[in-house]
Design an enzyme around this catalytic site. Sequence first.
Site, short mmCIF file in Angstrom:
data_model
loop_
_atom_site.label_atom_id
_atom_site.label_comp_id
_atom_site.label_asym_id
_atom_site.label_seq_id
_atom_site.Cartn_x
_atom_site.Cartn_y
_atom_site.Cartn_z
CB ALA A 112 -0.91 -0.01 1.22
NE ARG A 158 -3.02 5.94 -13.31
CZ ARG A 158 -3.33 4.69 -13.67
NH1 ARG A 158 -4.27 4.47 -14.57
NH2 ARG A 158 -2.70 3.67 -13.12
CD GLN A 174 8.20 0.39 -1.52
OE1 GLN A 174 6.98 0.57 -1.56
NE2 GLN A 174 8.85 -0.16 -2.52
N GLY A 227 9.15 -0.25 -6.79
CA GLY A 227 8.50 -1.41 -7.41
C GLY A 227 7.94 -2.38 -6.39
N GLY A 260 -3.37 -3.03 -1.38
CA GLY A 260 -4.24 -2.13 -0.62
C GLY A 260 -5.26 -1.40 -1.47
CG ASN A 302 0.31 -10.77 -11.71
OD1 ASN A 302 -0.23 -11.48 -10.86
ND2 ASN A 302 1.29 -9.92 -11.45
CE LYS A 344 -30.13 17.18 22.64
NZ LYS A 344 -29.37 18.14 23.44
C1 UD1 Z 1 1.33 -4.85 -10.83
C2 UD1 Z 1 2.00 -6.11 -11.41
C3 UD1 Z 1 1.26 -6.53 -12.67
C4 UD1 Z 1 -0.21 -6.75 -12.37
C5 UD1 Z 1 -0.82 -5.52 -11.72
C6 UD1 Z 1 -2.20 -5.85 -11.22
C7 UD1 Z 1 4.35 -5.98 -10.84
C8 UD1 Z 1 5.70 -5.66 -11.33
N1 UD1 Z 1 3.35 -5.82 -11.71
O1 UD1 Z 1 1.54 -3.83 -11.79
O2 UD1 Z 1 1.82 -7.74 -13.18
O3 UD1 Z 1 -0.90 -7.07 -13.56
O4 UD1 Z 1 -0.03 -5.11 -10.58
O5 UD1 Z 1 -2.84 -4.70 -10.78
O6 UD1 Z 1 4.19 -6.39 -9.70
N2 UD1 Z 1 3.38 -0.76 -4.49
C9 UD1 Z 1 4.16 -0.52 -3.40
N3 UD1 Z 1 5.44 -0.09 -3.59
C10 UD1 Z 1 5.96 0.10 -4.81
C11 UD1 Z 1 5.16 -0.15 -5.95
C12 UD1 Z 1 3.87 -0.59 -5.75
O7 UD1 Z 1 3.72 -0.68 -2.27
O8 UD1 Z 1 7.13 0.48 -4.89
C13 UD1 Z 1 2.00 -1.22 -4.28
C14 UD1 Z 1 0.97 -0.22 -4.77
O9 UD1 Z 1 0.58 0.64 -3.73
C15 UD1 Z 1 -0.17 -1.13 -5.21
C16 UD1 Z 1 0.52 -2.42 -5.65
O10 UD1 Z 1 1.80 -2.40 -5.06
O11 UD1 Z 1 -1.03 -1.44 -4.14
C17 UD1 Z 1 0.65 -2.52 -7.16
O12 UD1 Z 1 1.42 -1.47 -7.63
P1 UD1 Z 1 1.20 -0.83 -9.07
O13 UD1 Z 1 2.27 0.17 -9.33
O14 UD1 Z 1 -0.19 -0.41 -9.24
O15 UD1 Z 1 1.47 -2.12 -9.99
P2 UD1 Z 1 1.31 -2.23 -11.53
O16 UD1 Z 1 2.42 -1.51 -12.20
O17 UD1 Z 1 -0.06 -1.90 -11.91
#
Ligand code: UD1
Length: 457
Positions: free
Chosen positions: A9, A15, A73, A78, A101, A167, A350
């Site tokens: 999370a 966005r 974090q 990532g 989250g 995924n 009330k």
């Molecule tokens: C990720 C997956 C993708 C999948 C998609 C589903 C990876 C590399 N990719 O992509 O395969 O189809 O989710 O929705 O895992 N987050 C962190 N820290 C970070 C980055 C992300 O906590 O550094 C959390 C975000 O808050 C979120 C989740 O991880 O809850 C997913 O992150 P997001 O950046 O939305 O992933 P996608 O690039 O969409």
Amino acid sequence: MKISTIILAAGKGTRMCSGLPKILHKIANKALLRHVYDMSIQLEDNDIKIVYGHGGDLVKERLSDLQVTWIEQKQQLGTGHAMQQVSEHIANDDIVLILYGDVPLLKLSTVKLLLANVTSQSLGLLTIDLENPKGYGRILRDTAGLVIKIIEERDASECEKNIHEVNTGIMAVQGIKLKRWLGQLNNNNAQKEYYLTDIIEMAVAEGVDIVTNQPETEMEVLGVNDRVQLNQLERAYQQEQAKYLMEQGVTLKDASRFDLRGTIDRLGQDIEIDINVILEGCVSIGSNVIIGPNTCIKNSIIGEQVEILANCVIENAVIGRGSRIGPYARLRPGTVLGDEVHIGNFVEIKKSVIAKNSKVNHLSYIGDATVGSRVNIGAGTITCNYDGVNKFPTIIEDGAFIGSDTQLVAPVVVGKNATVGAGSTITRDVPENQLTLSRVKQVSIAEWRRPVKMEKQ
Ligand code: UD1
Ligand code: CA
């Protein structure tokens, strides 16, 4: 088996165009992250950890009641990097369940199905076939149909982009393996991020089976990235709740114009709910209740056969059997109505108890009062309960009749079967059985003439 749930999370949620971290945005008046928590807390023997980042202090403050370990974090490099922050907190033989989250509507039954697939030799992965897979990581399978890799959209070839199985991000695997693979991640990819999804290839290389499951509905794995998606999930969630209520025997005049932002504690039979009704917090509704249009009810108990007419606002109130409320009534916190009580239009109550068979039918304010049974409170009656500094009680005993436009200046007691004449300002206790009135004597002036318009000079 011991489960260690990690909820990712830390993402910013750019966005959403919001000052609020994304996971604090709400569906059915409950933060996205809380939805995920409430679902996962139902798993037995589960230890929950949340990886947070953006708006961390506010997140921890708003969700301070969650029984979790918070792990920061600092930089969002990532999903793999997020998981690396948790590595040291994971026990080797835990089954690690990874949730997001911002994917709030995932069902417990789906998670249980996923967990059932995890052994020391397999990894459970939740996938879904999407008509439009854009933006998601694609699931690559070999000719035998076995999963071999997840490729992110940005790194995928044109051919790989045509794959519709994606995924969801949700997976479960044994701790010792996960920790080993997390240690081997690199960021050699289009986004220069540490991808959690790279562990799939590592697992396959070690001979670990990737066992996939799909959720029953797409809604369960949809994430919230912007306010359009937030609204889509809100509607999907409300639709599902409406459907559930109808299955339990509630008539909804329009399922798409009904909102439940909380829970229904006790639900009778043959309840009828008109359009634009919002139920909030914890509400209990008895059998044969009718709720009119445009009514909000929060944390209240509605007895059997109660009729609530249009446009009422009811909060922290108890309504006895067979009572009739509204239209346009407001029951504020601390209102307790006995059976067969009538509260009419433009009446505000009330912190007052009103006993069986009493009526307050028009344009009144009753606050800090104890009203007996069979009392009739006339139109425009006001309990003057506040002197600008302190609040005082009003007691109206059984069978009293309060004439219209009366002010009861508290503290004051109106005795049993007393009658108060219309237009009275009552400042002292009213004795039982008598007529009491405080009113300027009516006079008529026979010689009086209406003024005539003066001529302009
Ligand atoms: C990720 C997956 C993708 C999948 C998609 C589903 C990876 C590399 N990719 O992509 O395969 O189809 O989710 O929705 O895992 N987050 C962190 N820290 C970070 C980055 C992300 O906590 O550094 C959390 C975000 O808050 C979120 C989740 O991880 O809850 C997913 O992150 P997001 O950046 O939305 O992933 P996608 O690039 O969409
Ligand atoms: Ca990303």
